[in-house]
Scaffold this motif. Structure first.
Motif, PDB file in Angstrom:
ATOM      1  N   VAL A   1       7.268  12.720  -3.545  1.00 19.55           N
ATOM      2  CA  VAL A   1       8.565  13.802  -2.933  1.00 19.55           C
ATOM      3  C   VAL A   1       9.641  12.908  -2.530  1.00 19.55           C
ATOM      4  CG1 VAL A   1       6.623  15.024  -1.619  1.00 19.55           C
ATOM      5  CG2 VAL A   1       7.372  12.826  -0.481  1.00 19.55           C
ATOM      6  N   ASN A   2      10.680  13.521  -2.250  1.00 20.80           N
ATOM      7  CA  ASN A   2      11.850  13.024  -1.978  1.00 20.80           C
ATOM      8  C   ASN A   2      11.888  11.607  -0.958  1.00 20.80           C
ATOM      9  OD1 ASN A   2      15.057  12.924  -2.260  1.00 20.80           O
ATOM     10  ND2 ASN A   2      14.647  13.296  -0.040  1.00 20.80           N
ATOM     11  N   GLN A   3      12.322  10.791  -1.643  1.00 21.59           N
ATOM     12  CA  GLN A   3      11.983   9.448  -1.020  1.00 21.59           C
ATOM     13  C   GLN A   3      10.817   9.021  -0.521  1.00 21.59           C
ATOM     14  OE1 GLN A   3      15.448   8.877   1.847  1.00 21.59           O
ATOM     15  NE2 GLN A   3      16.898   8.667   0.244  1.00 21.59           N
ATOM     16  N   GLY A   4       9.711   9.266  -1.269  1.00 15.66           N
ATOM     17  CA  GLY A   4       8.467   9.133  -0.788  1.00 15.66           C
ATOM     18  C   GLY A   4       7.548   9.084  -1.940  1.00 15.66           C
ATOM     19  N   SER A   5       6.679   7.875  -2.109  1.00 15.71           N
ATOM     20  CA  SER A   5       5.746   7.822  -3.156  1.00 15.71           C
ATOM     21  C   SER A   5       4.099   8.012  -2.486  1.00 15.71           C
ATOM     22  CB  SER A   5       5.794   6.634  -4.063  1.00 15.71           C
ATOM     23  OG  SER A   5       6.860   6.617  -4.464  1.00 15.71           O
ATOM     24  N   LEU A   6       3.448   8.921  -2.944  1.00 17.74           N
ATOM     25  CA  LEU A   6       2.234   9.190  -2.299  1.00 17.74           C
ATOM     26  C   LEU A   6       0.940   8.579  -3.015  1.00 17.74           C
ATOM     27  CD1 LEU A   6       3.012  12.954  -1.343  1.00 17.74           C
ATOM     28  CD2 LEU A   6       3.419  11.163  -0.161  1.00 17.74           C
ATOM     29  N   PHE A   7       0.032   8.220  -2.116  1.00 21.54           N
ATOM     30  CA  PHE A   7      -1.389   7.847  -2.584  1.00 21.54           C
ATOM     31  C   PHE A   7      -2.357   8.358  -1.806  1.00 21.54           C
ATOM     32  CE2 PHE A   7      -4.379   4.424  -2.953  1.00 21.54           C
ATOM     33  CZ  PHE A   7      -5.125   4.800  -4.030  1.00 21.54           C
ATOM     34  N   ILE A   8      -3.346   9.307  -2.513  1.00 21.63           N
ATOM     35  CA  ILE A   8      -4.489   9.898  -1.725  1.00 21.63           C
ATOM     36  C   ILE A   8      -5.715   8.924  -1.940  1.00 21.63           C
ATOM     37  CG2 ILE A   8      -6.059  11.760  -1.238  1.00 21.63           C
ATOM     38  CD1 ILE A   8      -3.827  13.702  -2.235  1.00 21.63           C
ATOM     39  N   ASN A   9      -6.148   8.168  -1.036  1.00 23.13           N
ATOM     40  CA  ASN A   9      -7.361   7.404  -1.269  1.00 23.13           C
ATOM     41  C   ASN A   9      -8.352   7.455   0.031  1.00 23.13           C
ATOM     42  OD1 ASN A   9      -8.882   4.901  -2.208  1.00 23.13           O
ATOM     43  ND2 ASN A   9      -8.152   4.047  -0.271  1.00 23.13           N
ATOM     44  N   ASN A  10      -9.734   7.775  -0.346  1.00 29.04           N
ATOM     45  CA  ASN A  10     -10.741   7.913   0.616  1.00 29.04           C
ATOM     46  C   ASN A  10     -10.351   9.298   1.617  1.00 29.04           C
ATOM     47  OD1 ASN A  10     -12.461   5.746  -0.176  1.00 29.04           O
ATOM     48  ND2 ASN A  10     -11.018   4.219   1.053  1.00 29.04           N
ATOM     49  N   GLU A  11      -9.739  10.246   1.054  1.00 22.10           N
ATOM     50  CA  GLU A  11      -9.486  11.312   1.854  1.00 22.10           C
ATOM     51  C   GLU A  11      -8.236  11.091   2.725  1.00 22.10           C
ATOM     52  OE1 GLU A  11     -13.268  12.787   2.872  1.00 22.10           O
ATOM     53  OE2 GLU A  11     -13.102  13.986   1.451  1.00 22.10           O
TER      54      GLU A  11
ATOM     55  N   THR B   1      -1.304   8.229   2.161  1.00 19.58           N
ATOM     56  CA  THR B   1      -0.745   6.871   2.325  1.00 19.58           C
ATOM     57  C   THR B   1       0.993   7.372   1.732  1.00 19.58           C
ATOM     58  OG1 THR B   1      -2.376   5.436   2.355  1.00 19.58           O
ATOM     59  CG2 THR B   1      -0.145   4.297   2.098  1.00 19.58           C
ATOM     60  N   SER B   2       1.938   6.954   2.396  1.00 20.48           N
ATOM     61  CA  SER B   2       3.252   7.359   1.820  1.00 20.48           C
ATOM     62  C   SER B   2       3.981   5.957   1.708  1.00 20.48           C
ATOM     63  CB  SER B   2       3.994   8.335   2.239  1.00 20.48           C
ATOM     64  OG  SER B   2       5.289   8.489   1.946  1.00 20.48           O
ATOM     65  N   THR B   3       5.022   5.585   1.085  1.00 22.94           N
ATOM     66  CA  THR B   3       6.058   4.435   1.039  1.00 22.94           C
ATOM     67  C   THR B   3       7.221   4.809   0.083  1.00 22.94           C
ATOM     68  OG1 THR B   3       6.080   2.184   0.836  1.00 22.94           O
ATOM     69  CG2 THR B   3       5.449   3.223  -1.029  1.00 22.94           C
ATOM     70  N   TYR B   4       8.385   4.119   0.733  1.00 26.47           N
ATOM     71  CA  TYR B   4       9.673   4.415  -0.046  1.00 26.47           C
ATOM     72  C   TYR B   4       9.652   3.220  -0.982  1.00 26.47           C
ATOM     73  CZ  TYR B   4      14.484   4.969  -1.072  1.00 26.47           C
ATOM     74  OH  TYR B   4      15.559   5.036  -1.833  1.00 26.47           O
ATOM     75  N   PHE B   5       9.649   3.314  -2.187  1.00 28.21           N
ATOM     76  CA  PHE B   5       9.588   1.962  -3.226  1.00 28.21           C
ATOM     77  C   PHE B   5      11.089   1.677  -3.464  1.00 28.21           C
ATOM     78  CE2 PHE B   5       5.159   3.297  -4.911  1.00 28.21           C
ATOM     79  CZ  PHE B   5       4.517   2.348  -4.557  1.00 28.21           C
ATOM     80  N   GLY B   6      11.764   2.514  -3.137  1.00 28.17           N
ATOM     81  CA  GLY B   6      13.398   2.033  -3.116  1.00 28.17           C
ATOM     82  C   GLY B   6      13.543   0.850  -2.188  1.00 28.17           C
ATOM     83  N   ALA B   7      12.738   0.741  -1.065  1.00 31.18           N
ATOM     84  CA  ALA B   7      12.879  -0.320  -0.402  1.00 31.18           C
ATOM     85  C   ALA B   7      11.697  -1.255   0.187  1.00 31.18           C
ATOM     86  CB  ALA B   7      13.416   0.105   1.130  1.00 31.18           C
ATOM     87  N   SER B   8      10.611  -0.917  -0.552  1.00 33.03           N
ATOM     88  CA  SER B   8       9.425  -1.470  -0.318  1.00 33.03           C
ATOM     89  C   SER B   8       8.494  -1.689  -1.718  1.00 33.03           C
ATOM     90  CB  SER B   8       8.532  -0.454   0.566  1.00 33.03           C
ATOM     91  OG  SER B   8       7.154  -1.166   0.831  1.00 33.03           O
ATOM     92  N   GLN B   9       7.804  -2.894  -1.846  1.00 35.25           N
ATOM     93  CA  GLN B   9       7.082  -3.205  -2.880  1.00 35.25           C
ATOM     94  C   GLN B   9       5.695  -2.833  -2.886  1.00 35.25           C
ATOM     95  OE1 GLN B   9       8.186  -6.698  -5.021  1.00 35.25           O
ATOM     96  NE2 GLN B   9       9.469  -7.208  -3.383  1.00 35.25           N
ATOM     97  N   LYS B  10       5.253  -2.256  -1.717  1.00 36.97           N
ATOM     98  CA  LYS B  10       3.590  -2.022  -1.712  1.00 36.97           C
ATOM     99  C   LYS B  10       3.700  -0.693  -0.710  1.00 36.97           C
ATOM    100  CE  LYS B  10       2.114  -6.916  -1.755  1.00 36.97           C
ATOM    101  NZ  LYS B  10       1.546  -7.694  -1.137  1.00 36.97           N
ATOM    102  N   PHE B  11       2.450  -0.224  -0.670  1.00 41.40           N
ATOM    103  CA  PHE B  11       2.039   0.750   0.270  1.00 41.40           C
ATOM    104  C   PHE B  11       1.661   0.429   1.667  1.00 41.40           C
ATOM    105  CE2 PHE B  11       0.709   2.911  -3.573  1.00 41.40           C
ATOM    106  CZ  PHE B  11       1.282   4.157  -3.495  1.00 41.40           C
TER     107      PHE B  11
END
Length: 510
Positions: A241-251, A254-264
């Motif tokens: 999504v806008n300024q947010g990378s999403l990962f669904i794990n174990n239902e 998790t979201s992070t902004y990879f523009g300023a972060s290297q990990k979830f």
């Protein structure tokens, strides 16, 4: 005494004359045959990764015959390494170079050896070789040859690569570079720019991994990609999504902004579990960012924001007895597909597990009434139960800028047009005989729809990507779309790419 002195002088003179005598017997009279490697104009070499390096050195072999010469081309496995790989044993070199791109000042060394088999004399020439990056914008193919591991291939063409002419398909990119494959069968891949570096994230049944697309090397798996290790890894889906990378794990989401972060970071704290199919709004600061049907509680759930400054709690969409359908009465449903239109409307394709009925349920995007959020409201319903072959559908995708949905069976692709109160379903494509459709998705460039200029390739969001398998070969089809709102396929201009293993996932990269 004088006579003895003259004898000594004559003897010394004779010795001096003898010492200065030039023996020409080994030169003009008895020439030793040899090889001269002419390197005029070739002092250093560069080659694009996965291209063939071609060299045709000029040899002066006067006095020798080709039959008494052996040839060897070899290159070191890494810059400054002393271990070499033989590329060829013929006079001229024509060999693929699959090494990762080299850093400035650290080239490989290419060594050319010509051996006189009669004398065992070796004539050696060496060149520095710079490997240039040759994997750019295009389509990334995740494939498996054994059903237990993943390799990658890559497609570049004028249709899917900016400022590119011709066509370039590179097979088994990952294994050629790394000497191995990725364990597990990949079920989704997605491009991200992580802290300024282009990367591809992929998921298998028990692993999330990161690949650097500059050189297609592995850059971490599972715990390597999290600031706080997860208790277990059961990956379901990747999203954006806008300024947010999403990962669904174990239902969990998790979201992070990879523009300023290297990990979830840590997952959102919520009692509501998350399925692997959700609808997300990519616009900046929408009233509702995430909307999904929870199979666990038979309710629609929404999350207004993913940021720390917004409301990241989850809520159930309440009962609605005046709308076109009541979301609170939809029970025993399973998710087939979900998407969000450019108008902000959430679309959910659901199947009733008990009856087999299939329906398309559409909500508006919700609204803001600060400090509260007005939940999405039902605005349309389309009964697709009797759509041809939809019970055998295996892939379902929405066009975000048109009221058109596609679904694929083993052999056919159908278009669902739901622009009015009545729905129209028509066949649009039949796979070639013997080929089974396995994947269907909309072709979108890797940063769509987030590019600030809004300038994309002509086929961006106006073509389908399909994968087939015939039991021995995987193929990729690029299906251009024509007639906006109707979902027709420009059949004469379909592009086909062949020679893959069984394809398990596809996506685009920059």
């Amino acid at each position: 005494m004088k006579k003895l002195l003259n004898i000594v002088i004559l003897l010394v003179f004779a010795i001096v004359v003898q010492a200065c005598y030039e023996d020409k017997s080994g030169l003009d009279v008895n020439t030793i045959p040899g090889v001269e490697i002419d390197t005029t104009g070739v002092s250093k070499i560069s080659v694009y990764q996965f291209d063939n390096l071609e060299l045709n050195p000029k040899l002066n072999i006067e006095g020798l015959s080709e039959s008494q010469l052996d040839y060897e081309w070899k290159i070191n496995l890494a810059p400054n390494d002393t271990t070499y790989q033989i590329l060829s044993n013929v006079r001229n070199l024509d060999s693929e170079i699959a090494f990762p791109p080299t850093n400035p000042g650290y080239p490989h060394q290419l060594v050319y050896t010509v051996t006189d088999v009669n004398t065992d004399l070796k004539y050696i020439m060496a060149w520095p070789v710079t490997v240039l990056n040759n994997i750019g914008e295009g389509i990334v193919i995740a494939e498996t040859s054994d059903g237990t591991s993943t390799d990658f291939s890559h497609i570049m063409s004028a249709d899917v690569t900016t400022d590119f002419e011709g066509e370039s398909v590179k097979y088994h990119v990952y294994s050629k570079i790394n000497g191995t494959t990725i364990p597990g069968v990949t079920k989704q891949i997605k491009y991200y720019q992580i802290y300024g570096k282009n990367a591809m994230l992929g998921i298998t049944d028990n692993m999330i991994y990161r690949i650097q697309t500059l050189d297609y090397t592995l850059a971490g798996t599972n715990n390597d990609l999290f600031y706080v290790p997860q208790t277990s890894y059961n990956p379901k889906a990747l999203g954006q999504v806008n300024q947010g990378s999403l990962f669904i794990n174990n239902e969990s989401l998790t979201s992070t902004y990879f523009g300023a972060s290297q990990k979830f970071g840590s997952a959102f704290a919520s009692s509501y579990t998350v399925p692997d199919i959700i609808a997300t709004n990519p616009k900046a600061n929408p009233p509702v960012t995430i909307n999904y049907y929870s199979e666990a509680i038979d309710k629609f759930v929404y999350q207004p924001s993913i940021t720390q400054f917004g409301d990241s709690n989850r809520y159930e969409i309440p009962e609605n007895t005046t709308g076109v359908f009541n979301p609170a009465t939809l029970v025993n449903m399973v998710n087939l597909a979900a998407g969000t239109g450019t108008d902000g409307a959430f679309r959910h394709l659901l199947k009733n597990e008990s009856t087999g009925d299939i329906g398309l349920y559409v909500f508006d995007g919700g609204a803001s009434d600060y400090p509260n959020t007005i939940p999405p409201a039902p605005i349309a319903f389309f009964n697709l139960t009797n759509a041809p072959d939809i019970a055998q559908g295996k892939s379902f995708v929405f066009l975000d800028d048109q009221k058109v949905m596609y679904y694929a069976t083993d052999s056919k692709i159908y278009a669902v047009i739901y622009a009015s109160t009545s729905v129209v379903v028509q066949e649009r494509y039949t796979a070639p005989a013997g080929e089974e459709l396995s994947i269907l998705q909309v072709y979108q460039q890797a940063d769509y729809p987030f590019r600030s200029s809004g300038s994309y390739l002509p086929l961006n969001n106006k073509a389908l990507l399909a994968a087939t398998y015939n039991g021995s070969e995987g193929k990729v089809y690029l299906l251009p779309l024509i007639n906006t709102g109707i979902g027709n396929i420009d059949t004469p201009n379909i592009k086909t790419f062949t020679g893959f293993d069984r394809i398990t996932a596809m996506n685009t990269q920059l």
